[in-house]
Design a protein around this motif. Structure first.
Motif, PDB file in Angstrom:
ATOM      1  N   GLY A 314       0.781  -1.230   0.000  1.00  0.00           N
ATOM      2  CA  GLY A 314       0.000   0.000   0.000  1.00  0.00           C
ATOM      3  C   GLY A 314       0.811   1.277   0.000  1.00  0.00           C
ATOM      4  N   SER A 315       0.229   2.336  -0.529  1.00  0.00           N
ATOM      5  CA  SER A 315       0.799   3.683  -0.625  1.00  0.00           C
ATOM      6  C   SER A 315       1.978   3.762  -1.573  1.00  0.00           C
ATOM      7  N   ARG A 316       2.084   2.792  -2.470  1.00  0.00           N
ATOM      8  CA  ARG A 316       3.074   2.866  -3.529  1.00  0.00           C
ATOM      9  C   ARG A 316       2.329   2.850  -4.860  1.00  0.00           C
ATOM     10  N   ALA A 331       2.673   7.901  -1.452  1.00  0.00           N
ATOM     11  CA  ALA A 331       3.093   8.724  -0.320  1.00  0.00           C
ATOM     12  C   ALA A 331       3.928   7.986   0.702  1.00  0.00           C
ATOM     13  N   TYR A 332       4.329   6.741   0.412  1.00  0.00           N
ATOM     14  CA  TYR A 332       5.059   6.023   1.458  1.00  0.00           C
ATOM     15  C   TYR A 332       6.410   6.669   1.756  1.00  0.00           C
ATOM     16  N   ALA A 423      -4.847  20.339   2.518  1.00  0.00           N
ATOM     17  CA  ALA A 423      -6.096  19.615   2.226  1.00  0.00           C
ATOM     18  C   ALA A 423      -7.238  20.576   1.962  1.00  0.00           C
ATOM     19  N   ASP A 424      -7.317  21.631   2.757  1.00  0.00           N
ATOM     20  CA  ASP A 424      -8.373  22.637   2.555  1.00  0.00           C
ATOM     21  C   ASP A 424      -8.253  23.269   1.174  1.00  0.00           C
ATOM     22  N   GLN A 445       3.387  12.185   6.200  1.00  0.00           N
ATOM     23  CA  GLN A 445       2.013  11.646   6.193  1.00  0.00           C
ATOM     24  C   GLN A 445       1.135  12.259   5.098  1.00  0.00           C
ATOM     25  N   VAL A 446       1.693  12.314   3.895  1.00  0.00           N
ATOM     26  CA  VAL A 446       0.915  12.884   2.785  1.00  0.00           C
ATOM     27  C   VAL A 446      -0.288  12.010   2.463  1.00  0.00           C
ATOM     28  N   GLY A 447      -0.166  10.703   2.709  1.00  0.00           N
ATOM     29  CA  GLY A 447      -1.284   9.806   2.429  1.00  0.00           C
ATOM     30  C   GLY A 447      -2.539  10.147   3.210  1.00  0.00           C
ATOM     31  N   ARG A 448      -2.380  10.807   4.350  1.00  0.00           N
ATOM     32  CA  ARG A 448      -3.555  11.182   5.143  1.00  0.00           C
ATOM     33  C   ARG A 448      -4.378  12.261   4.460  1.00  0.00           C
TER      34      ARG A 448
END
Length: 454
Positions: A314-316, A331-332, A423-424, A445-448
């Motif tokens: 995940g995240s790749r 985002a990993y 994010a906003d 933590q860009v994946g968040r």
């Protein structure tokens, strides 16, 4: 099963002989009959959880200092260093598996993806155990080795490092039969100081390979090529260059992934490979997997079939759809090389989509780059413009240099003070049909952003 006598032989502990169902270092995941090893870190001490582990079913514990009273009947192995004992036990267990082959992988970028792809190819012919997630350090590697079952033929293990000598130490534990180096790039420049040192650190994976083993090397990377002179193993090259033993050509990207041709130099045979992944960097990962599997008798045709359905950790480059918006969650982690590859992939995805949507890159800091950090982040900004990214959103102290460079070159960008602010802004900016890349070092933590965007 693991016998207490094997634990004593590996760790110099003393105890009467009996068997354990397995070994764990996580008191929350203890299974009945397992041995719990009490590791100690900067923010935790496994000795505090020995009683809990036994209550959950552990039959014994490995400790290095006195602990609270345990329930009756629990075996206690006292050693000087529980981490060293854990590693010694993993090595002893690996040696016990007669006929087992261990295939080790390292590189500045792509090692986890390559691990997944190589394991998929080898699984066509063998029972394979692979590193789960990115458990590629002095704790994660022993865990993988201790997950080996009696019927395992090949263990594919990932090896990470942050300094010289660390891969050498991991090799002493795993004793690999074959090794693969995906590439050498600027990752960990802050700790190692130069590309030469990074290359030296990565090359440790092939130094002690046996003569009957294989060293699978990126034939297009000048720093990886140096490793060939350091090994007794048979060297096999992969890449796009004409001299590579397994060479990729005719690369084409579509909305469904990437297609390329792999040609085997020794026979002249070719096979078409389709990946459900986008980008030239994944072609390299796939070529290395084909080459590595071929060393153990897996045909290119069988590898191609395995790669057609292979999935990555995940995240790749995970493709996620939220409404009519496409996210590429890569985002990993991040380095200059993987950033460029991701931006190039973003451009390829837009071209393949043939729609009117824009490309948006949400980029955060690349860490551990030391003195080259500003220059590296500015390069990312230049690549974003070069590859035609329509809008760049950044956050993080170092990522400000990305936005600054994009702005200098006339691109559209905004630097944000936090992930929440980014994010906003993304919610206001994104429209149906857009393709959005998420990329940065793991701790950023860009994946968040996906959770925040939803």
């Amino acid at each position: 099963m693991i016998k207490a006598s094997e634990i004593m032989a590996a760790t110099n502990a003393v105890r009467d002989d009996f068997e354990f169902a397995g070994v764990t270092t996580d008191s929350r995941a203890v299974k009945p009959g397992e041995l719990f090893v009490a590791l100690k870190g900067g923010n935790f001490d496994g000795h505090d959880y020995c009683a809990k582990a036994v209550a959950l079913g552990a039959s014994g514990v490995v400790i290095s200092h006195d602990i609270e009273q345990l329930p009756a009947g629990a075996a206690v192995f006292r050693v000087q260093d529980t981490l060293l004992a854990y590693q010694q036990l993993a090595r002893a267990y690996r040696r016990r598996q007669k006929g087992l082959k261990v295939f080790a992988i390292t590189g500045s970028n792509g090692k986890t993806s390559t691990k997944d792809l190589l394991a998929a190819c080898l699984s066509v012919k063998y029972n394979v155990v692979k590193t789960q997630g990115n458990f590629n350090n002095e704790i994660g590697l022993p865990k993988t080795l201790l997950d080996i079952k009696p019927d395992t033929d090949i263990a594919v293990v990932e090896m990470g490092m942050r300094g010289l000598g660390q891969i050498e130490e991991l090799c002493r534990i795993a004793e690999p039969d074959s090794g693969l180096i995906t590439n050498v790039g600027e990752t960990h420049m802050e700790l190692l100081g130069s590309m030469d040192n990074i290359a030296k650190a990565k090359s440790e994976i092939v130094v002690d390979l046996p003569a009957e083993g294989f060293a699978v090397l990126n034939g297009d990377n000048e720093y990886v090529l140096r490793a060939a002179a350091l090994t007794k193993a048979k060297v096999v090259y992969f890449g796009l260059g004409a001299g590579c033993d397994y060479r990729g050509s005719d690369i084409a990207t579509s909305a469904g992934g990437t297609t390329f041709t792999c040609t085997e130099k020794a026979t002249g045979k070719s096979v078409q490979v389709h990946l459900q992944l986008i980008g030239e960097h994944n072609v390299y990962n796939a070529l290395s997997a084909i080459a590595g599997a071929a060393c153990y008798g897996v045909s290119m045709e069988d590898s191609a079939r395995a790669l057609a359905t292979a999935r990555l950790t995940g995240s790749r480059q995970e493709i996620i759809y939220i409404g009519d918006i496409t996210f590429i969650n890569d985002a990993y982690n991040a380095s200059p090389a993987s950033m460029e590859a991701a931006l190039k992939t973003l451009a390829e995805a837009k071209k393949a989509a043939r729609g009117t949507g824009r490309t948006i890159a949400v980029l955060a800091d690349m860490l551990e780059l030391g003195a080259i950090s500003e220059d590296a982040h500015r390069r990312v900004g230049r690549w974003a413009v070069e590859y035609g990214v329509d809008y760049v959103l950044t956050y993080g102290e170092q990522a400000a240099y990305i936005s600054d460079e994009v702005q200098k070159l006339g691109g559209k960008t905004r630097h944000c003070g936090s992930r929440q602010e980014a994010a906003d802004n993304l919610r206001l900016l994104a429209e149906a049909g857009d393709i959005i890349l998420l990329k940065g070092s793991n701790s950023m933590q860009v994946g968040r952003m996906l959770e925040l965007f939803k």
